[in-house]
Design an enzyme around this catalytic site. Structure first.
Site, short mmCIF file in Angstrom:
data_model
loop_
_atom_site.label_atom_id
_atom_site.label_comp_id
_atom_site.label_asym_id
_atom_site.label_seq_id
_atom_site.Cartn_x
_atom_site.Cartn_y
_atom_site.Cartn_z
N LYS A 11 7.53 -0.01 -15.43
CA LYS A 11 6.24 0.60 -15.12
C LYS A 11 6.43 2.04 -14.61
O LYS A 11 7.55 2.43 -14.24
CB LYS A 11 5.52 -0.26 -14.08
CG LYS A 11 5.06 -1.62 -14.63
CD LYS A 11 4.40 -2.44 -13.53
CE LYS A 11 3.70 -3.67 -14.04
NZ LYS A 11 3.03 -4.42 -12.94
N TYR A 51 -3.47 -6.03 -20.77
CA TYR A 51 -3.97 -6.73 -19.58
C TYR A 51 -5.34 -7.37 -19.80
O TYR A 51 -6.08 -7.58 -18.85
CB TYR A 51 -4.02 -5.76 -18.39
CG TYR A 51 -2.66 -5.50 -17.76
CD1 TYR A 51 -1.85 -6.56 -17.32
CD2 TYR A 51 -2.18 -4.21 -17.57
CE1 TYR A 51 -0.62 -6.34 -16.72
CE2 TYR A 51 -0.94 -3.98 -16.97
CZ TYR A 51 -0.17 -5.05 -16.55
OH TYR A 51 1.06 -4.84 -15.95
N PHE A 59 -9.18 -5.54 -9.36
CA PHE A 59 -8.20 -4.45 -9.41
C PHE A 59 -7.93 -3.96 -10.83
O PHE A 59 -7.02 -3.15 -11.06
CB PHE A 59 -6.88 -4.90 -8.76
CG PHE A 59 -6.27 -6.16 -9.34
CD1 PHE A 59 -5.51 -6.12 -10.50
CD2 PHE A 59 -6.48 -7.39 -8.71
CE1 PHE A 59 -4.95 -7.28 -11.03
CE2 PHE A 59 -5.92 -8.57 -9.24
CZ PHE A 59 -5.16 -8.50 -10.41
N ARG A 94 11.58 -13.68 -15.34
CA ARG A 94 10.65 -13.78 -14.20
C ARG A 94 11.42 -14.02 -12.90
O ARG A 94 11.04 -13.51 -11.84
CB ARG A 94 9.64 -14.92 -14.41
CG ARG A 94 8.61 -14.70 -15.50
CD ARG A 94 7.56 -13.67 -15.20
NE ARG A 94 6.64 -14.03 -14.14
CZ ARG A 94 5.52 -13.35 -13.89
NH1 ARG A 94 5.18 -12.29 -14.62
NH2 ARG A 94 4.74 -13.69 -12.90
N THR A 100 4.94 -11.16 -7.76
CA THR A 100 4.04 -10.05 -8.12
C THR A 100 3.87 -9.07 -6.98
O THR A 100 3.96 -7.85 -7.16
CB THR A 100 2.66 -10.62 -8.53
OG1 THR A 100 2.85 -11.57 -9.59
CG2 THR A 100 1.72 -9.52 -8.97
N ARG A 111 11.78 -6.72 -7.95
CA ARG A 111 10.63 -6.30 -7.15
C ARG A 111 10.94 -6.35 -5.66
O ARG A 111 10.46 -5.50 -4.89
CB ARG A 111 9.42 -7.18 -7.50
CG ARG A 111 8.85 -6.88 -8.89
CD ARG A 111 7.94 -7.97 -9.39
NE ARG A 111 7.12 -7.56 -10.53
CZ ARG A 111 6.27 -8.37 -11.16
NH1 ARG A 111 6.15 -9.64 -10.77
NH2 ARG A 111 5.55 -7.94 -12.17
N ASN A 126 5.30 -2.52 -8.41
CA ASN A 126 6.27 -3.62 -8.55
C ASN A 126 7.24 -3.44 -9.72
O ASN A 126 7.88 -4.39 -10.16
CB ASN A 126 5.56 -4.98 -8.57
CG ASN A 126 4.56 -5.12 -9.69
OD1 ASN A 126 4.50 -4.27 -10.59
ND2 ASN A 126 3.78 -6.18 -9.66
N HIS A 129 6.88 -5.05 -15.61
CA HIS A 129 6.10 -6.16 -16.16
C HIS A 129 7.07 -7.11 -16.84
O HIS A 129 8.02 -6.65 -17.48
CB HIS A 129 5.08 -5.66 -17.20
CG HIS A 129 4.50 -6.80 -17.98
ND1 HIS A 129 3.46 -7.55 -17.48
CD2 HIS A 129 4.84 -7.35 -19.17
CE1 HIS A 129 3.18 -8.51 -18.36
NE2 HIS A 129 4.00 -8.42 -19.38
N GLU A 140 2.43 -10.41 -26.32
CA GLU A 140 2.86 -9.11 -25.80
C GLU A 140 3.96 -8.48 -26.68
O GLU A 140 3.92 -7.27 -26.92
CB GLU A 140 3.36 -9.28 -24.36
CG GLU A 140 2.21 -9.63 -23.41
CD GLU A 140 2.68 -10.01 -22.02
OE1 GLU A 140 3.91 -9.98 -21.76
OE2 GLU A 140 1.82 -10.34 -21.18
P1 IDP Z 1 2.68 -10.39 -12.87
O1 IDP Z 1 2.91 -8.93 -13.22
O2 IDP Z 1 3.64 -10.85 -11.80
O3 IDP Z 1 2.68 -11.30 -14.07
P2 IDP Z 1 -0.23 -10.66 -12.85
O4 IDP Z 1 -1.00 -11.58 -11.99
O5 IDP Z 1 -0.12 -10.93 -14.31
O6 IDP Z 1 1.24 -10.50 -12.19
O7 IDP Z 1 -0.86 -9.22 -12.61
C1 IDP Z 1 -0.50 -8.12 -13.44
C2 IDP Z 1 -0.30 -6.89 -12.57
O8 IDP Z 1 -1.52 -6.58 -11.91
C3 IDP Z 1 0.70 -7.06 -11.42
O9 IDP Z 1 2.06 -6.90 -11.82
C4 IDP Z 1 0.26 -5.98 -10.48
O10 IDP Z 1 0.69 -4.68 -10.94
C5 IDP Z 1 -1.25 -6.05 -10.62
N1 IDP Z 1 -1.83 -6.96 -9.63
C6 IDP Z 1 -1.84 -8.32 -9.66
N2 IDP Z 1 -2.47 -8.84 -8.59
C7 IDP Z 1 -2.86 -7.78 -7.87
C8 IDP Z 1 -3.58 -7.66 -6.63
O11 IDP Z 1 -3.98 -8.64 -5.98
N3 IDP Z 1 -3.80 -6.38 -6.19
C9 IDP Z 1 -3.38 -5.29 -6.88
N4 IDP Z 1 -2.72 -5.35 -8.03
C10 IDP Z 1 -2.46 -6.58 -8.52
MG MG Z 2 1.35 -11.45 -15.66
#
Ligand code: IDP
Ligand code: MG
Length: 152
Positions: A11, A51, A59, A94, A100, A111, A126, A129, A140
């Site tokens: 990212k 996304y 968000f 993962r 996350t 992360r 973080n 992805h 994806e």
């Molecule tokens: P992941 O990246 O661990 O799979 P997802 O739930 O798929 O997590 O969310 C995608 C991305 O959205 C996260 O990596 C993060 O950048 C952002 N994100 C997820 N949850 C939150 C939140 O509660 N606040 C702000 N950003 C979030």
């Molecule tokens: Mg995800």
């Protein structure tokens, strides 16, 4: 054991903070094989397609801005997209990626080591992805790579 492919994106915070090499080092330590790699401009459409399952989240617009480099002073951000392949690749990546929320991610994960909560923008930074399950991974990989861009 299933041979899987999984999509990884470094990212914009990872690129901006020069964490690309350190991140690839952790990914390579899984023993999985890198079968695709390219720098790609993240258009608004690509970001929203990637996304799409999160479009109802509060968000979402911040996330689109973040993945396109808008929080790191980059417009039309290029990011490094990778595909790794191997046994249980999705779970394996993962596991080294970590949770996350970078503040909750275990020490030693990508992360947990390199992520941070940005105190100014309030964004989760973080670093990467990583596809979360076989359905998402297939979608994806196809979204970011043409078939001929992957090692067969
Ligand atoms: P992941 O990246 O661990 O799979 P997802 O739930 O798929 O997590 O969310 C995608 C991305 O959205 C996260 O990596 C993060 O950048 C952002 N994100 C997820 N949850 C939150 C939140 O509660 N606040 C702000 N950003 C979030
Ligand atoms: Mg995800």
């Amino acid at each position: 054991m299933a041979i899987e492919q999984t999509l990884i994106l470094i990212k914009p915070d990872g690129a901006f903070r020069k964490l690309t090499g350190l991140t690839i080092d952790r990914l390579d330590a899984t023993g999985l094989e890198m079968v695709g790699a390219k720098m790609i401009v993240v258009t608004d459409k690509l970001a929203r397609d990637h996304y799409s399952s999160l479009s109802d989240k509060p968000f979402f617009e911040d996330l689109i801005k973040y993945i396109r480099g808008g929080y790191h002073g980059i417009s039309d951000s290029r990011i490094l997209a990778l595909v790794y392949r191997g046994e249980n690749a999705i779970k394996a990546v993962r596991a080294v990626a970590g949770a996350t929320n970078p503040e909750a991610a275990a020490p030693g994960t990508i992360r947990g080591s390199f992520g941070r909560m940005n105190s100014v923008t309030k964004q989760f930074e973080n670093v990467i992805h990583a596809s979360s399950d076989p359905t998402d991974a297939a979608k994806e990989v196809a979204l970011w790579f043409k078939k001929e861009e992957l090692i067969p």
